[in-house]
Scaffold this motif. Structure first.
Motif, short mmCIF file in Angstrom:
data_model
loop_
_atom_site.label_atom_id
_atom_site.label_comp_id
_atom_site.label_asym_id
_atom_site.label_seq_id
_atom_site.Cartn_x
_atom_site.Cartn_y
_atom_site.Cartn_z
N LEU A 23 11.51 -8.68 -91.50
CA LEU A 23 11.78 -7.31 -91.91
C LEU A 23 10.48 -6.56 -92.18
CD1 LEU A 23 13.87 -5.19 -92.56
CD2 LEU A 23 13.93 -6.03 -94.91
N SER A 26 8.92 -5.63 -88.97
CA SER A 26 9.62 -4.59 -88.23
C SER A 26 9.24 -3.21 -88.75
CB SER A 26 11.14 -4.78 -88.34
OG SER A 26 11.60 -4.41 -89.61
N SER A 86 24.88 -10.65 -88.58
CA SER A 86 24.33 -9.98 -87.41
C SER A 86 24.39 -10.92 -86.22
CB SER A 86 22.88 -9.58 -87.67
OG SER A 86 22.24 -9.25 -86.46
N VAL A 89 20.22 -11.09 -85.14
CA VAL A 89 19.18 -11.63 -86.02
C VAL A 89 19.83 -12.44 -87.13
CG1 VAL A 89 17.27 -11.06 -87.57
CG2 VAL A 89 17.65 -9.68 -85.53
N PHE A 92 20.59 -11.88 -91.49
CA PHE A 92 20.95 -10.52 -91.84
C PHE A 92 22.44 -10.32 -91.63
CE2 PHE A 92 16.49 -9.85 -91.28
CZ PHE A 92 16.18 -8.79 -92.10
N ARG A 94 25.35 -7.41 -90.75
CA ARG A 94 25.38 -6.09 -90.10
C ARG A 94 25.27 -5.02 -91.17
NH1 ARG A 94 30.04 -7.29 -85.55
NH2 ARG A 94 28.58 -8.21 -84.00
N ARG A 102 18.57 -5.21 -96.16
CA ARG A 102 19.19 -6.42 -95.62
C ARG A 102 20.34 -6.07 -94.67
NH1 ARG A 102 16.90 -10.37 -95.12
NH2 ARG A 102 18.66 -11.72 -95.39
N TYR A 104 21.33 -4.82 -91.15
CA TYR A 104 20.77 -4.68 -89.81
C TYR A 104 21.15 -3.33 -89.18
CZ TYR A 104 19.18 -6.24 -85.21
OH TYR A 104 18.52 -6.37 -84.02
N LYS A 108 18.53 -0.63 -87.59
CA LYS A 108 18.65 -0.21 -86.20
C LYS A 108 18.68 1.32 -86.05
CE LYS A 108 19.21 -2.66 -82.97
NZ LYS A 108 18.23 -3.27 -82.05
N GLN A 114 11.49 -2.44 -84.24
CA GLN A 114 12.69 -3.22 -84.51
C GLN A 114 12.41 -4.71 -84.63
OE1 GLN A 114 16.04 -2.28 -84.98
NE2 GLN A 114 15.01 -0.32 -85.31
#
Length: 151
Positions: A23, A26, A86, A89, A92, A94, A102, A104, A108, A114
């Motif tokens: 994270l 990203s 998710s 990944v 995580f 969704r 935390r 996803y 996104k 990302q």
């Protein structure tokens, strides 16, 4: 024996912290994520009235039907979202109730850099800041409702 215990503990720490490393990576780079701090929280965000229309406008073109992208059907409410792992990944959800960092889905739509793949929506402009803030607020407020205060 003691070295085996240290090895197990070391690997446990790596496994626990790895999603946070991903994270943080990203979000590397200036301007990778849209800054929503200036947008005040919208109280009591309603999924059906405020979030579903955003998802319908921007997401269901790819995320619906018999074979939705990433096995995520956003046309059916939040059953495929909240507290669901998710697909892309590990580590995580969704949508993790109460936690945008935390969730996803939020990463996104909010960040250019990302963890995996591209910013969403894939073939369109990013959601505007107000739409992103509504999703942020809905995710943060989910924790309250998840703990039994949903009246």
């Amino acid at each position: 024996m003691l070295s085996n215990i240290f090895s197990i503990v070391r690997w446990a720490i790596v496994i626990i912290l790895w999603p946070f490393v991903l994270l943080s990576n990203s979000h590397a780079g200036i301007g990778a994520c849209d800054d929503l701090n200036a947008i005040t929280e919208t109280p009591q965000v309603n999924f059906e009235l405020e979030i579903q229309p955003i998802l319908t406008t921007h997401c269901v073109g790819c995320h619906s039907g018999p074979n939705p992208a990433a096995f995520l059907d956003l046309s059916v409410g939040y059953t495929d979202l909240v507290d669901v792992d998710s697909f892309e990944v590990s580590g995580f959800k969704r949508v993790e109730p109460g936690s945008i960092s935390r969730s996803y889905l939020f990463i996104k739509i909010n960040c250019s850099n990302q963890i995996f793949g591209n910013r969403m929506p894939l073939n369109g402009n990013p959601l505007n800041l107000i739409e992103q803030a509504l999703i942020r607020d809905w995710i943060r407020q989910l924790l309250i409702f998840r703990n039994g205060f949903d009246d």
